[in-house]
Design a protein around this motif. Structure first.
Motif, short mmCIF file in Angstrom:
data_model
loop_
_atom_site.label_atom_id
_atom_site.label_comp_id
_atom_site.label_asym_id
_atom_site.label_seq_id
_atom_site.Cartn_x
_atom_site.Cartn_y
_atom_site.Cartn_z
N THR A 41 -9.49 -22.40 24.38
CA THR A 41 -10.32 -23.37 24.63
C THR A 41 -10.86 -22.31 26.27
OG1 THR A 41 -9.39 -24.59 26.11
CG2 THR A 41 -9.83 -25.78 24.41
N GLY A 42 -11.20 -22.44 26.98
CA GLY A 42 -12.31 -21.68 27.99
C GLY A 42 -11.50 -22.02 29.59
N SER A 45 -13.52 -19.27 37.43
CA SER A 45 -14.54 -19.99 36.69
C SER A 45 -15.15 -21.60 37.57
CB SER A 45 -14.70 -19.77 35.72
OG SER A 45 -15.55 -20.01 34.73
N PRO A 46 -16.27 -21.45 37.71
CA PRO A 46 -16.14 -22.99 38.06
C PRO A 46 -16.77 -23.62 36.76
CG PRO A 46 -18.26 -21.37 37.92
CD PRO A 46 -17.14 -20.92 37.45
N VAL A 47 -17.26 -23.02 35.24
CA VAL A 47 -16.98 -24.19 34.25
C VAL A 47 -15.92 -23.93 33.18
CG1 VAL A 47 -19.17 -23.35 33.81
CG2 VAL A 47 -16.92 -21.96 32.20
N GLY A 48 -14.92 -24.90 32.41
CA GLY A 48 -13.88 -25.36 31.55
C GLY A 48 -13.55 -25.59 32.94
N SER A 49 -11.31 -25.56 33.00
CA SER A 49 -10.42 -26.12 33.37
C SER A 49 -9.71 -25.27 33.96
CB SER A 49 -9.66 -27.05 32.35
OG SER A 49 -9.70 -25.72 31.50
N LYS A 50 -8.96 -25.27 34.54
CA LYS A 50 -7.90 -25.01 35.15
C LYS A 50 -7.83 -23.34 34.02
CE LYS A 50 -4.74 -23.48 38.74
NZ LYS A 50 -3.21 -25.12 39.93
N PHE A 51 -7.35 -24.16 33.05
CA PHE A 51 -6.26 -22.92 31.81
C PHE A 51 -7.03 -23.14 31.10
CE2 PHE A 51 -2.98 -24.54 35.58
CZ PHE A 51 -2.31 -23.53 35.26
N SER A 52 -7.13 -21.72 30.92
CA SER A 52 -7.36 -21.44 29.25
C SER A 52 -6.42 -21.49 28.09
CB SER A 52 -8.09 -20.40 28.82
OG SER A 52 -9.06 -19.45 29.54
N ALA A 71 -0.18 -27.20 22.62
CA ALA A 71 -0.68 -26.52 22.65
C ALA A 71 -0.23 -25.36 23.65
CB ALA A 71 -0.94 -26.95 24.21
N VAL A 72 -0.69 -24.07 24.11
CA VAL A 72 -0.73 -23.65 24.47
C VAL A 72 -1.43 -22.86 26.20
CG1 VAL A 72 0.07 -20.13 24.19
CG2 VAL A 72 1.72 -22.01 22.97
N SER A 73 -0.42 -22.57 27.11
CA SER A 73 -1.78 -22.30 28.08
C SER A 73 -1.95 -20.59 28.67
CB SER A 73 -1.32 -22.77 29.59
OG SER A 73 -1.72 -24.50 29.03
N LEU A 74 -2.31 -20.18 29.16
CA LEU A 74 -3.33 -19.01 29.38
C LEU A 74 -2.20 -19.33 30.82
CD1 LEU A 74 -4.37 -18.75 26.86
CD2 LEU A 74 -5.53 -17.44 27.10
N ALA A 75 -2.51 -17.71 31.28
CA ALA A 75 -2.01 -18.00 32.64
C ALA A 75 -3.90 -18.20 33.43
CB ALA A 75 -1.86 -16.33 33.25
N PRO A 76 -4.11 -18.63 34.67
CA PRO A 76 -4.70 -18.78 35.19
C PRO A 76 -5.93 -17.78 35.58
CG PRO A 76 -3.03 -18.72 36.88
CD PRO A 76 -2.47 -18.94 35.46
N GLN A 77 -5.45 -16.41 35.45
CA GLN A 77 -6.30 -15.28 35.87
C GLN A 77 -6.78 -15.42 34.55
OE1 GLN A 77 -2.60 -15.21 35.79
NE2 GLN A 77 -2.35 -12.72 35.54
N TYR A 78 -6.39 -15.77 33.18
CA TYR A 78 -7.16 -14.92 31.98
C TYR A 78 -8.48 -16.39 31.68
CZ TYR A 78 -3.84 -11.63 31.71
OH TYR A 78 -3.15 -10.01 31.83
N PHE A 79 -9.63 -15.95 30.92
CA PHE A 79 -10.70 -16.56 30.64
C PHE A 79 -10.78 -16.79 29.41
CE2 PHE A 79 -14.39 -19.24 29.14
CZ PHE A 79 -14.72 -19.72 30.40
N GLY A 80 -10.25 -17.68 28.26
CA GLY A 80 -9.63 -18.26 26.62
C GLY A 80 -10.74 -17.46 25.83
#
Length: 278
Positions: free
Chosen positions: A74-75, A80-87, A102-111
């Protein structure tokens, strides 16, 4: 003189008539050629076999079935205004639509897109020029690889990783290093086809969502020619009736063992098992 003048007028009229016929002939040939070219892309029918619940919080960027298990990328990012806070990278129960892990990416990365090859998960990032690599079954991140373009969609033919970046190109990478092996332009009736997004490799062909459009393209990977087009307009309209907040179609997964194809979209409330025509 009058006779000569009359004859000259006659020749002018004949020439004009022949010129019109020539123009009409050219137009007819153009129409014929355009029709012939359009017929090079087959319209592939699609029918829904079964629907499953899908989490509307998931801004779907990648969808994979591997050894009977559904995985989803997920993105979302702080910028980014779309998606959610975390990918996220998710292992999903297909029957319930709920994430089992679920594995969350750091908030600076858009998956972005995901694929799996030899028990290894590859997850693209959009603008960060990184590919995250995880092992199965624990979804443990083990390394990062460089990516020289934006990341949109990714799939595999069992040997190479195939990536889209929103352009008209498919990029073929060596899995262990992400070294670029070749670039293939994708064309539809001789014209470049843009906004190639989520990818899936199905029995010798690459299938690609076209971003913001209701189309899935069937692409011959060696030549880059689009040989088929699937129109998911009716499914998309159903989704918008169920949930007006749902976004565009995005997500194609193939269960190679069960020979089943699944599709969904960004923040869609449903996932569909579908059957494609010839």
């Amino acid at each position: 003189m009058r006779r000569l003048f009359t004859v000259s007028i006659l020749f002018i009229l004949i020439a004009a008539f022949l010129g019109c016929d020539s123009n009409n002939a050219d137009k007819t040939n153009d129409d014929y050629n355009n029709t012939y070219r359009a017929n090079n892309v087959a319209n592939i029918s699609i029918s829904v076999i079964k629907s499953y619940p899908h989490d509307t919080a998931s801004f779907t960027q990648g969808l994979v079935v591997y050894k009977g298990q559904l995985y989803e990328g997920t993105g979302g990012a702080e910028y980014s205004p779309v998606g959610s806070k975390f990918s996220q990278l998710l292992r999903v129960n297909i029957e319930t639509g709920k994430a089992e892990k679920a594995v969350s990416l750091a908030p600076q990365y858009f998956g972005e897109g995901i694929t799996i090859l030899n028990d290894t998960v590859y997850q693209l990032t959009w603008r960060e020029h990184k590919v995250f690599v995880y092992t199965l079954p624990d979804l443990k991140k083990v390394k990062e690889l460089p990516l020289n373009t934006e990341g949109w969609g990714i799939t595999t033919d069992g040997k190479q990783l195939i990536v889209s970046d929103g352009s008209s190109n498919l990029y073929f990478y060596e899995p262990s290093t992400f070294r670029l092996m070749r670039t293939q332009a994708v064309t539809q009736n001789g014209d470049l086809s843009f906004n190639l997004n989520e990818l899936e490799y199905i029995e010798g062909y690459v299938y690609a969502n076209q971003w913001q459009q209701p189309y899935i393209y069937k692409i011959e990977p060696e030549s880059g020619q689009i040989v088929g087009r699937i129109d998911v307009t009716q499914i998309w309209e159903r989704i918008k009736r169920i949930d007006p907040m749902a976004d565009v179609p995005n997500g194609i997964a193939y269960d190679a063992e069960a020979k089943k194809i699944y599709i969904t979209g960004k923040k869609w409330p449903e996932l569909y098992e579908v059957q494609l025509g010839n």
